[in-house]
Design a protein around this motif. Sequence first.
Motif, mmCIF file in Angstrom:
data_model
loop_
_atom_site.group_PDB
_atom_site.id
_atom_site.type_symbol
_atom_site.label_atom_id
_atom_site.label_comp_id
_atom_site.label_asym_id
_atom_site.label_seq_id
_atom_site.Cartn_x
_atom_site.Cartn_y
_atom_site.Cartn_z
ATOM 1 N N GLY A 2 20.118 22.453 57.436
ATOM 2 C CA GLY A 2 19.703 23.159 56.229
ATOM 3 C C GLY A 2 20.037 22.402 54.963
ATOM 4 O O GLY A 2 19.213 22.317 54.041
ATOM 5 N N ILE A 3 21.243 21.859 54.907
ATOM 6 C CA ILE A 3 21.651 21.082 53.723
ATOM 7 C C ILE A 3 20.820 19.808 53.615
ATOM 8 O O ILE A 3 20.362 19.433 52.535
ATOM 9 N N GLY A 4 20.609 19.158 54.763
ATOM 10 C CA GLY A 4 19.791 17.940 54.763
ATOM 11 C C GLY A 4 18.365 18.213 54.321
ATOM 12 O O GLY A 4 17.774 17.448 53.553
ATOM 13 N N ALA A 5 17.805 19.346 54.783
ATOM 14 C CA ALA A 5 16.441 19.702 54.402
ATOM 15 C C ALA A 5 16.361 19.993 52.904
ATOM 16 O O ALA A 5 15.397 19.610 52.237
ATOM 17 N N PHE A 6 17.367 20.674 52.374
ATOM 18 C CA PHE A 6 17.395 20.986 50.943
ATOM 19 C C PHE A 6 17.440 19.706 50.117
ATOM 20 O O PHE A 6 16.687 19.558 49.147
ATOM 21 N N LEU A 7 18.297 18.786 50.510
ATOM 22 C CA LEU A 7 18.430 17.533 49.762
ATOM 23 C C LEU A 7 17.178 16.675 49.882
ATOM 24 O O LEU A 7 16.843 15.919 48.970
ATOM 25 N N SER A 8 16.494 16.799 51.021
ATOM 26 C CA SER A 8 15.279 16.004 51.247
ATOM 27 C C SER A 8 14.012 16.711 50.787
ATOM 28 O O SER A 8 12.908 16.187 50.957
ATOM 29 N N LYS A 9 14.196 17.942 50.261
ATOM 30 C CA LYS A 9 13.067 18.743 49.779
ATOM 31 C C LYS A 9 12.018 18.976 50.870
ATOM 32 O O LYS A 9 10.816 18.770 50.673
ATOM 33 N N ARG A 10 12.499 19.423 52.035
ATOM 34 C CA ARG A 10 11.611 19.765 53.147
ATOM 35 C C ARG A 10 12.069 21.082 53.757
ATOM 36 O O ARG A 10 13.147 21.582 53.436
ATOM 37 N N GLN A 11 11.240 21.655 54.599
ATOM 38 C CA GLN A 11 11.593 22.896 55.267
ATOM 39 C C GLN A 11 12.533 22.599 56.441
ATOM 40 O O GLN A 11 12.302 21.661 57.210
ATOM 41 N N PRO A 12 13.594 23.385 56.613
ATOM 42 C CA PRO A 12 14.511 23.149 57.741
ATOM 43 C C PRO A 12 13.888 23.575 59.071
ATOM 44 O O PRO A 12 13.011 24.443 59.112
ATOM 45 N N VAL A 13 14.339 22.969 60.120
ATOM 46 C CA VAL A 13 13.927 23.332 61.474
ATOM 47 C C VAL A 13 15.189 23.860 62.175
ATOM 48 O O VAL A 13 16.077 23.082 62.528
ATOM 49 N N TRP A 14 15.256 25.161 62.350
ATOM 50 C CA TRP A 14 16.460 25.773 62.907
ATOM 51 C C TRP A 14 16.520 25.607 64.417
ATOM 52 O O TRP A 14 15.518 25.737 65.114
ATOM 53 N N ARG A 15 17.710 25.366 64.889
ATOM 54 C CA ARG A 15 17.967 25.317 66.339
ATOM 55 C C ARG A 15 18.864 26.463 66.777
ATOM 56 O O ARG A 15 19.236 26.570 67.939
ATOM 57 N N ASP A 16 19.261 27.286 65.796
ATOM 58 C CA ASP A 16 20.091 28.479 66.069
ATOM 59 C C ASP A 16 21.385 28.132 66.783
ATOM 60 O O ASP A 16 21.812 28.779 67.735
ATOM 61 N N ARG A 17 22.004 27.055 66.251
ATOM 62 C CA ARG A 17 23.312 26.675 66.787
ATOM 63 C C ARG A 17 24.069 25.853 65.742
ATOM 64 O O ARG A 17 23.514 25.434 64.772
#
Length: 268
Positions: A253-268
């Motif tokens: 989530g943090i990486g996606a925010f910094l990269s300005k992309r949607q996160p891909v959750w793995r629920d872990r």
Amino acid sequence: MPDGTTPLLLRQDSAAGITRLTLNRPGSRNSLSFAMMGAVLDALRAIAEESSVRVVVLAAAGPVFCAGHDLREITAHRADPDGGRGFFDTAMTRCATLMQAIVALPQPVIAEVQGVATAAGCQLVATCDLAVASDQARFCTPGVDIGLFCSTPAVALSRAVAAKPAMEMLLTGEMIGAAEAQRIGLVNRVVPSADLQPTTESLAARIASRSAHTIRIGKAAFHHQRGLPLETAYAHAAAVMTENLMAEDAAEGIGAFLSKRQPVWRDR
């Protein structure tokens, strides 16, 4: 079951991970009979183990959300040899277990209130993590009207709203409208009746789109810290956040925010 074939509780699962549980005793105002409480408990216990379920919506069939305990059932047990004490104790214990199961459930629970919620029905709404109400919904804890103070509903009510509004409801038994329920914090949103289910589903979908692992961590931490002194609450929350930061979804989530992309959750 009301007629031997009609289920007390209906369950509907969506592909988005939203499970709808519907109280299904409209002829008895969806009162919390011993069997009804057992049906909801069984459903929650099953859902707690199902990773595919991300959010639970608790709804009701008919014009009444829930009229509280089944007073006919309670009255019938006054004919027991002990005057009903054993059944009363067992029923109140089961009710407390049900309410605690909602709080302990890993998934958030949203009450969808289309009509009147009284006594233990109001307790049910207060216990859920969120509540969306029709503008026609009404709420009260009217035990004082029948010589029975709503002591167990008071546990949930006093944790959902401030002390004075809670005590006013408990001491007067007066019905309050949906707008007042929202003002005091008993419900989150009030919408026209036609918009009730779409609004609830939209809210549930927004939550379901988040990391289920993060939501589970957060719900448990929220409820746990509320009963702690301030310093202890912060210590607990800090420890939880540290563990949360170590999770794969937090890094994503943090990486996606910094990269300005949607996160891909793995629920872990």
